[in-house]
Enzyme design. Structure first.
Site, PDB file in Angstrom:
ATOM      1  N   ARG A   1       0.684  -1.129  -0.036  1.00 29.24           N
ATOM      2  CA  ARG A   1      -0.061   0.059   0.014  1.00 29.24           C
ATOM      3  C   ARG A   1       0.943   1.271   0.070  1.00 29.24           C
ATOM      4  NH1 ARG A   1      -3.721   2.103   4.953  1.00 29.24           N
ATOM      5  NH2 ARG A   1      -1.836   3.244   5.469  1.00 29.24           N
TER       6      ARG A   1
ATOM      7  N   TYR B   1      -1.935  11.610   7.605  1.00 33.38           N
ATOM      8  CA  TYR B   1      -2.168  10.332   8.595  1.00 33.38           C
ATOM      9  C   TYR B   1      -1.684   9.043   7.699  1.00 33.38           C
ATOM     10  CZ  TYR B   1      -4.310   6.226  10.469  1.00 33.38           C
ATOM     11  OH  TYR B   1      -4.507   4.839  10.951  1.00 33.38           O
TER      12      TYR B   1
ATOM     13  N   ASP C   1      -4.985   3.775   0.087  1.00 31.91           N
ATOM     14  CA  ASP C   1      -6.144   4.055   0.917  1.00 31.91           C
ATOM     15  C   ASP C   1      -6.307   5.491   0.911  1.00 31.91           C
ATOM     16  OD1 ASP C   1      -8.005   3.985   2.899  1.00 31.91           O
ATOM     17  OD2 ASP C   1      -6.721   2.934   4.168  1.00 31.91           O
TER      18      ASP C   1
ATOM     19  N   HIS D   1      -9.022   6.750   2.790  1.00 29.40           N
ATOM     20  CA  HIS D   1      -9.465   7.170   4.196  1.00 29.40           C
ATOM     21  C   HIS D   1     -10.885   7.870   4.204  1.00 29.40           C
ATOM     22  CE1 HIS D   1      -5.983   5.336   6.024  1.00 29.40           C
ATOM     23  NE2 HIS D   1      -5.265   6.047   5.621  1.00 29.40           N
TER      24      HIS D   1
ATOM     25  N   GLU E   1      -8.886   2.067  -1.608  1.00 30.10           N
ATOM     26  CA  GLU E   1      -9.601   1.920  -0.830  1.00 30.10           C
ATOM     27  C   GLU E   1     -10.297   3.047  -0.070  1.00 30.10           C
ATOM     28  OE1 GLU E   1      -6.916   0.158   2.319  1.00 30.10           O
ATOM     29  OE2 GLU E   1      -8.314   0.793   3.993  1.00 30.10           O
TER      30      GLU E   1
ATOM     31  N   TRP F   1     -13.360  10.986   7.328  1.00 34.85           N
ATOM     32  CA  TRP F   1     -12.146  10.133   7.378  1.00 34.85           C
ATOM     33  C   TRP F   1     -12.492   8.690   7.757  1.00 34.85           C
ATOM     34  CZ3 TRP F   1      -7.642   8.478   8.999  1.00 34.85           C
ATOM     35  CH2 TRP F   1      -7.259   8.136  10.537  1.00 34.85           C
TER      36      TRP F   1
HETATM   37  O1  EZ4 Z   1      -7.116   3.867  10.036  1.00 36.41           O
HETATM   38  O2  EZ4 Z   1      -6.627   0.994  11.786  1.00 36.41           O
HETATM   39  O3  EZ4 Z   1      -6.272   0.366   6.295  1.00 36.41           O
HETATM   40  N1  EZ4 Z   1      -5.823   0.762   7.277  1.00 36.41           N
HETATM   41  C1  EZ4 Z   1      -6.462   2.040   7.730  1.00 36.41           C
HETATM   42  C2  EZ4 Z   1      -6.037   1.936   9.282  1.00 36.41           C
HETATM   43  C3  EZ4 Z   1      -7.004   2.463  10.067  1.00 36.41           C
HETATM   44  C4  EZ4 Z   1      -6.945   2.265  11.777  1.00 36.41           C
HETATM   45  C5  EZ4 Z   1      -8.224   2.589  12.211  1.00 36.41           C
HETATM   46  O4  EZ4 Z   1      -8.077   2.265  13.700  1.00 36.41           O
HETATM   47  O5  EZ4 Z   1      -7.270   2.621   7.311  1.00 36.41           O
HETATM   48  O6  EZ4 Z   1      -4.731   2.773   9.581  1.00 36.41           O
HETATM   49 CO    CO Z   2      -7.831   1.667   5.505  1.00 36.24          CO
END
Ligand code: EZ4
Ligand code: CO
Length: 412
Positions: free
Chosen positions: A147, A159, A220, A222, A246, A412
């Site tokens: 990823r 993040y 991802d 998010h 994702e 988020w």
């Molecule tokens: O934000 O596990 O795909 N993984 C993620 C993780 C989630 C955390 C949430 O508790 O998006 O990093």
């Molecule tokens: Co995720």
């Protein structure tokens, strides 16, 4: 036999975990993960105050009946707290059943459908160069899928984006500990979707150029995009053949993905915040996703997750179970046993736990040549050193809050 006692252990070896410890009259102990990142004690209370007293004296082999009892009987169904509590009990009962049968749990779930589980690692970097460096590290460890998360020019802190520590450690912890004392509050980050959409396609281009076509590349989002923004991103990264995009839109808005589907063939994955098969009804029947992102921990255990995967299988949709560090080693083992047995397994997320965590939770799963395997220890194959666990006290910790540049709270 019957359930004699249920303890709910809270420990923080590197991060917080909630574990149900179920003991039968003949002395067999089963473990279940009920960790809900940042809301740990809500699950502890649900289990201690409302679940454990109702289960003492029941036949622990009636796993399906107990699952239905915990799901249907309380009137208030579903939700992350309830379903993490159901998960903790369900996993512990499966652990006990397999220990009593003397087999690794996957053998009770239909046996192995494959030799190992294709896994992906988390690579990130504040710059494209740092990101490529991190990916090289994972490829050298044997990963065939990564990823990729990257810094965005103009944004300070994003993040899940960190540069590798010296010595080749690529770990990060989803929940950060900030502002201790009375003012304990989650950290705050600033987000700008337009800047992200402008930058991300160049990250995909650079990674493809460096690693060629074989490496599976995941990303991802998010839950941060609107449907039209997500459609644009899916379209822009499509030439680089991503394995999946994702959580491109907020998870509860199931029909949002229709618009993304209309515009792109980029495979979609969603569901780490879902907790029941009903959260997937439209997504699965309209074939709006390609991968199910739930984990056993947050979707009602092995029984709940298996329901989702049976339903998904009818539509050719595969698994991509959530495996961050906030899914405990017990929850991870549950994902792995089910994944090995399922016909419609796809890929498994693998964010290795820290050495401190693994000194308390003793695992028997293994990673070799890009594949995970749950191991052959009877049950889930995870032991909890309760003595060691008691030395790590709970530490309040939260995922960061996400705000736009004008200070408004963002998805988020
Ligand atoms: O934000 O596990 O795909 N993984 C993620 C993780 C989630 C955390 C949430 O508790 O998006 O990093
Ligand atoms: Co995720």
């Amino acid at each position: 036999m019957t359930i004699e006692r249920i303890d709910v252990d809270v420990t923080s070896p590197g991060r917080n975990f909630v574990t149900a410890v179920v003991t039968t009259g003949d002395g067999v102990v089963g473990l279940g993960d009920g960790t809900l990142n940042g809301r740990e004690f809500a699950v502890v209370s649900y289990l201690r105050d409302h679940v454990a007293p109702t289960l003492i004296g029941r036949d622990e082999s009636q796993i399906e009946s107990i699952w239905q009892y915990l799901y249907r009987s309380p009137y208030w169904r579903r939700g992350p707290v309830t379903m993490a509590a159901v998960a903790a009990i369900d996993m512990a009962l499966w652990d006990i059943a397999a220990k009593k049968a003397g087999v690794p749990l996957y053998k009770l779930l239909g046996g192995a459908s494959r030799t190992g589980l294709l896994s992906y690692a988390h690579a990130s970097g504040t710059t494209i160069e740092k990101l490529n460096e991190a990916i090289h590290g994972y490829v050298e460890q044997g990963f065939r899928a990564v990823r990729i998360q990257s810094g965005v020019p103009g944004l300070d802190q994003i993040y899940g984006v960190h540069d590798s520590a010296p010595g080749g450690k690529y770990e990060y912890e989803p929940a950060g500990r900030t502002e201790t004392g009375a003012a304990m509050r989650p950290a705050e980050e600033t987000w700008d979707t337009a800047a992200y959409l402008r930058h991300l396609p160049s990250v995909f281009a650079a990674v493809r150029e460096e690693f060629g076509g074989d490496l599976r590349i995941l990303h991802d989002g998010h839950h941060r995009m609107s449907p039209i923004e997500a459609a644009r991103l899916a379209k822009d990264i499509e030439p680089y053949a991503p394995f999946w995009l994702e959580d491109c839109t907020p998870g509860e808005d199931q029909t949002a993905l229709r618009l993304v589907r209309h515009h792109s063939t980029t495979p979609l994955a969603i569901g780490e915040v879902f907790n029941s098969v009903h959260d997937y009804q439209t997504l699965i029947t309209e074939r709006l996703i390609d991968y199910v992102r739930s984990s056993a921990t947050h979707a009602g255990g092995i029984t709940g997750l298996r329901q989702i995967m049976t339903f998904a299988g009818i539509y050719g949709i595969r698994s991509g179970f959530h495996g961050p560090t906030d899914v405990s080693p017990v929850g991870m083992a549950a994902n792995l046993h089910l994944g090995l047995a399922l016909h419609n397994f796809g890929i498994q997320e693998y964010m290795p736990h820290s050495e401190t965590t693994l000194s308390v939770f003793r695992t028997s799963y293994r990673f070799e040549d890009g594949l995970l395997h749950p191991g052959e220890t009877p049950g889930l194959g995870v032991g909890l050193d309760r003595e060691a666990a008691s030395r790590y006290e709970y530490q309040p910790a939260y995922l960061p809050v996400n705000r736009l540049r004008d200070g408004s709270v963002h998805d988020w």
